[in-house]
Enzyme design. Structure first.
Site, PDB file in Angstrom:
ATOM      1  N   ARG A   1     -59.600 -62.374  60.690  1.00  0.00           N
ATOM      2  CA  ARG A   1     -58.424 -63.000  61.577  1.00  0.00           C
ATOM      3  C   ARG A   1     -58.493 -64.471  61.015  1.00  0.00           C
ATOM      4  O   ARG A   1     -59.523 -65.128  61.027  1.00  0.00           O
ATOM      5  CB  ARG A   1     -58.527 -62.764  62.891  1.00  0.00           C
ATOM      6  CG  ARG A   1     -58.512 -61.519  63.340  1.00  0.00           C
ATOM      7  CD  ARG A   1     -58.762 -61.433  64.915  1.00  0.00           C
ATOM      8  NE  ARG A   1     -58.547 -60.112  65.429  1.00  0.00           N
ATOM      9  CZ  ARG A   1     -59.779 -58.944  65.839  1.00  0.00           C
ATOM     10  NH1 ARG A   1     -61.092 -59.593  65.610  1.00  0.00           N
ATOM     11  NH2 ARG A   1     -59.277 -57.982  66.109  1.00  0.00           N
TER      12      ARG A   1
ATOM     13  N   LYS B   1     -62.566 -60.712  69.258  1.00  0.00           N
ATOM     14  CA  LYS B   1     -61.754 -60.768  70.410  1.00  0.00           C
ATOM     15  C   LYS B   1     -62.713 -59.987  71.403  1.00  0.00           C
ATOM     16  O   LYS B   1     -63.455 -58.909  71.315  1.00  0.00           O
ATOM     17  CB  LYS B   1     -60.531 -59.929  70.287  1.00  0.00           C
ATOM     18  CG  LYS B   1     -59.538 -60.532  69.663  1.00  0.00           C
ATOM     19  CD  LYS B   1     -58.055 -59.524  69.528  1.00  0.00           C
ATOM     20  CE  LYS B   1     -57.050 -60.621  68.792  1.00  0.00           C
ATOM     21  NZ  LYS B   1     -55.672 -59.735  68.934  1.00  0.00           N
TER      22      LYS B   1
ATOM     23  N   ARG C   1     -54.155 -60.040  56.036  1.00  0.00           N
ATOM     24  CA  ARG C   1     -55.325 -58.962  56.693  1.00  0.00           C
ATOM     25  C   ARG C   1     -54.667 -57.496  56.847  1.00  0.00           C
ATOM     26  O   ARG C   1     -55.251 -56.571  56.703  1.00  0.00           O
ATOM     27  CB  ARG C   1     -55.276 -59.613  58.234  1.00  0.00           C
ATOM     28  CG  ARG C   1     -56.295 -58.651  59.038  1.00  0.00           C
ATOM     29  CD  ARG C   1     -56.495 -59.401  60.495  1.00  0.00           C
ATOM     30  NE  ARG C   1     -56.729 -58.576  61.567  1.00  0.00           N
ATOM     31  CZ  ARG C   1     -58.085 -57.954  61.910  1.00  0.00           C
ATOM     32  NH1 ARG C   1     -59.034 -58.286  61.255  1.00  0.00           N
ATOM     33  NH2 ARG C   1     -58.161 -57.127  63.036  1.00  0.00           N
TER      34      ARG C   1
ATOM     35  N   HIS D   1     -52.053 -63.472  58.475  1.00  0.00           N
ATOM     36  CA  HIS D   1     -52.116 -62.243  59.239  1.00  0.00           C
ATOM     37  C   HIS D   1     -51.626 -60.885  58.339  1.00  0.00           C
ATOM     38  O   HIS D   1     -52.293 -59.765  58.152  1.00  0.00           O
ATOM     39  CB  HIS D   1     -51.486 -62.050  60.533  1.00  0.00           C
ATOM     40  CG  HIS D   1     -52.130 -60.995  61.470  1.00  0.00           C
ATOM     41  ND1 HIS D   1     -53.558 -61.351  61.965  1.00  0.00           N
ATOM     42  CD2 HIS D   1     -51.495 -60.024  62.064  1.00  0.00           C
ATOM     43  CE1 HIS D   1     -53.857 -60.321  63.003  1.00  0.00           C
ATOM     44  NE2 HIS D   1     -52.789 -59.398  62.681  1.00  0.00           N
TER      45      HIS D   1
ATOM     46  N   HIS E   1     -61.024 -53.671  65.906  1.00  0.00           N
ATOM     47  CA  HIS E   1     -60.011 -53.117  66.710  1.00  0.00           C
ATOM     48  C   HIS E   1     -60.983 -52.364  67.863  1.00  0.00           C
ATOM     49  O   HIS E   1     -61.617 -51.587  67.619  1.00  0.00           O
ATOM     50  CB  HIS E   1     -59.221 -52.045  66.053  1.00  0.00           C
ATOM     51  CG  HIS E   1     -58.160 -52.648  65.325  1.00  0.00           C
ATOM     52  ND1 HIS E   1     -57.318 -52.176  64.140  1.00  0.00           N
ATOM     53  CD2 HIS E   1     -57.607 -54.061  65.318  1.00  0.00           C
ATOM     54  CE1 HIS E   1     -56.767 -52.858  63.882  1.00  0.00           C
ATOM     55  NE2 HIS E   1     -56.853 -54.237  64.339  1.00  0.00           N
TER      56      HIS E   1
ATOM     57  N   TYR F   1     -51.770 -48.261  60.486  1.00  0.00           N
ATOM     58  CA  TYR F   1     -51.633 -48.632  58.984  1.00  0.00           C
ATOM     59  C   TYR F   1     -51.179 -47.127  58.144  1.00  0.00           C
ATOM     60  O   TYR F   1     -50.945 -47.232  57.193  1.00  0.00           O
ATOM     61  CB  TYR F   1     -53.198 -49.159  58.364  1.00  0.00           C
ATOM     62  CG  TYR F   1     -53.177 -50.447  59.013  1.00  0.00           C
ATOM     63  CD1 TYR F   1     -52.485 -51.480  58.496  1.00  0.00           C
ATOM     64  CD2 TYR F   1     -54.027 -50.634  59.898  1.00  0.00           C
ATOM     65  CE1 TYR F   1     -52.646 -52.890  58.830  1.00  0.00           C
ATOM     66  CE2 TYR F   1     -54.353 -51.938  60.825  1.00  0.00           C
ATOM     67  CZ  TYR F   1     -53.377 -53.247  60.008  1.00  0.00           C
ATOM     68  OH  TYR F   1     -53.709 -54.299  60.552  1.00  0.00           O
TER      69      TYR F   1
END
Length: 298
Positions: free
Chosen positions: A148, A172, A240, A237, A263, A272
């Site tokens: 990120r 995160k 990514r 992004h 994630h 994806y």
């Protein structure tokens, strides 16, 4: 609204301490809850009918924004119920809007190759400009490791070791993950690190801190333009996303990809697979032998 503020503070403190919610999530939830409190004249005494009227006022907003606001409300009332402040959760009966997650924008393998061709040419030679060496290192880590933007910018100066093919990042929600770093990315980072003063704490410093998200965005777009890629189609992004999509189409395991991307929910990673499916459908529509037969019949 005044009576709600201590309750909102307690709820957000719980999210931060017990669940490790990110700072941006806390700020967004605070804004959502304070605005909702002002609208219904106090969340503490609001009922389901009042909340449905509130959600109706959000009709012009993006579905993802409405979904976040409703999540904030539901979580807040669940907290009040658990704390004994309310005996039920009035937000449970408020319908969540339909939300279709858009497919992420990606670049083709050929476009990524052009980016690297430009970056490597600029960073080549005996005495390249330091910003060109930096750009190549940034590109290698964005596309080669799927970092990120915030994670990349805030890397410590010593984060990438020449003999260690991985990074341990805190992403995160404070979750740690292991991210592979390719040989070429480590080489590019080591080459750039030689330009970084020894007293700097950051691998990519700028002034008294590290480079900003906006500056990184500008640098990536400038490189994209030089490679003949429309600026609106490229960002940190997007690189990514390209990393994830190209790995998956190359046979990467979905669970492994989930770990690399950080994630929490594999449903986020599964987007994806839809990108790859969309590409296959487009390929069939354009390249299937029956397409030519139909043209001949016309």
């Amino acid at each position: 609204m005044q009576a709600d503020r201590p309750l909102i503070d307690r709820y957000l403190e719980m999210l931060s301490v017990e669940r490790g919610a990110a700072r941006n999530t806390i700020l967004a939830y605070r804004n959502d809850l304070e605005a909702a409190s002002a609208h219904v004249r106090g969340l503490g005494g609001a009922d389901a009918e009042g909340l449905r009227a509130l959600v109706g006022e959000w009709a012009a907003l993006a579905p993802s924004t409405v979904s976040r606001k409703l999540s904030a409300l539901r979580g807040f009332y669940a907290f009040l119920e658990a704390e004994g402040v309310r005996d039920h959760n009035p937000a449970h009966s408020v319908a969540r809007p339909g939300l279709r997650r858009p497919l992420p924008r990606i670049l083709s393998h050929e476009e990524v190759a052009r980016l690297f061709e430009v970056a490597e040419e600029r960073a080549g030679g005996e005495r390249p400009a330091h910003h060109d060496v930096r750009m190549l290192a940034l590109l290698e880590l964005l596309y080669g490791s799927g970092l990120r933007a915030t994670e990349l910018m805030s890397l410590p100066r010593t984060a990438i070791h020449p003999d260690r093919p991985f990074l341990i990042l805190k992403g995160k929600g404070g979750r740690e993950r292991l991210v592979p770093v390719s040989d070429r990315a480590r080489a590019a980072a080591a080459r750039w690190a030689a330009f970084v003063p020894g007293g700097q704490p950051w691998l990519f410093p700028s002034g008294k801190s590290h480079i900003s998200r906006i500056r990184l965005f500008q640098m990536v777009r400038e490189l994209g333009a030089a490679a003949g890629i429309e600026p609106s189609r490229i960002s940190p992004h997007v690189l990514r996303h390209a990393f994830a999509t190209h790995l998956l189409s190359g046979g990467a395991d979905l669970r492994a990809l989930q770990t690399m991307l950080g994630h929490a929910d594999i449903g986020t990673t599964q987007i994806y697979t839809h990108v790859d499916s969309a590409h296959l459908v487009e390929l069939v529509n354009r390249r299937h032998p029956l397409v030519d037969l139909k043209r001949g019949a016309a």
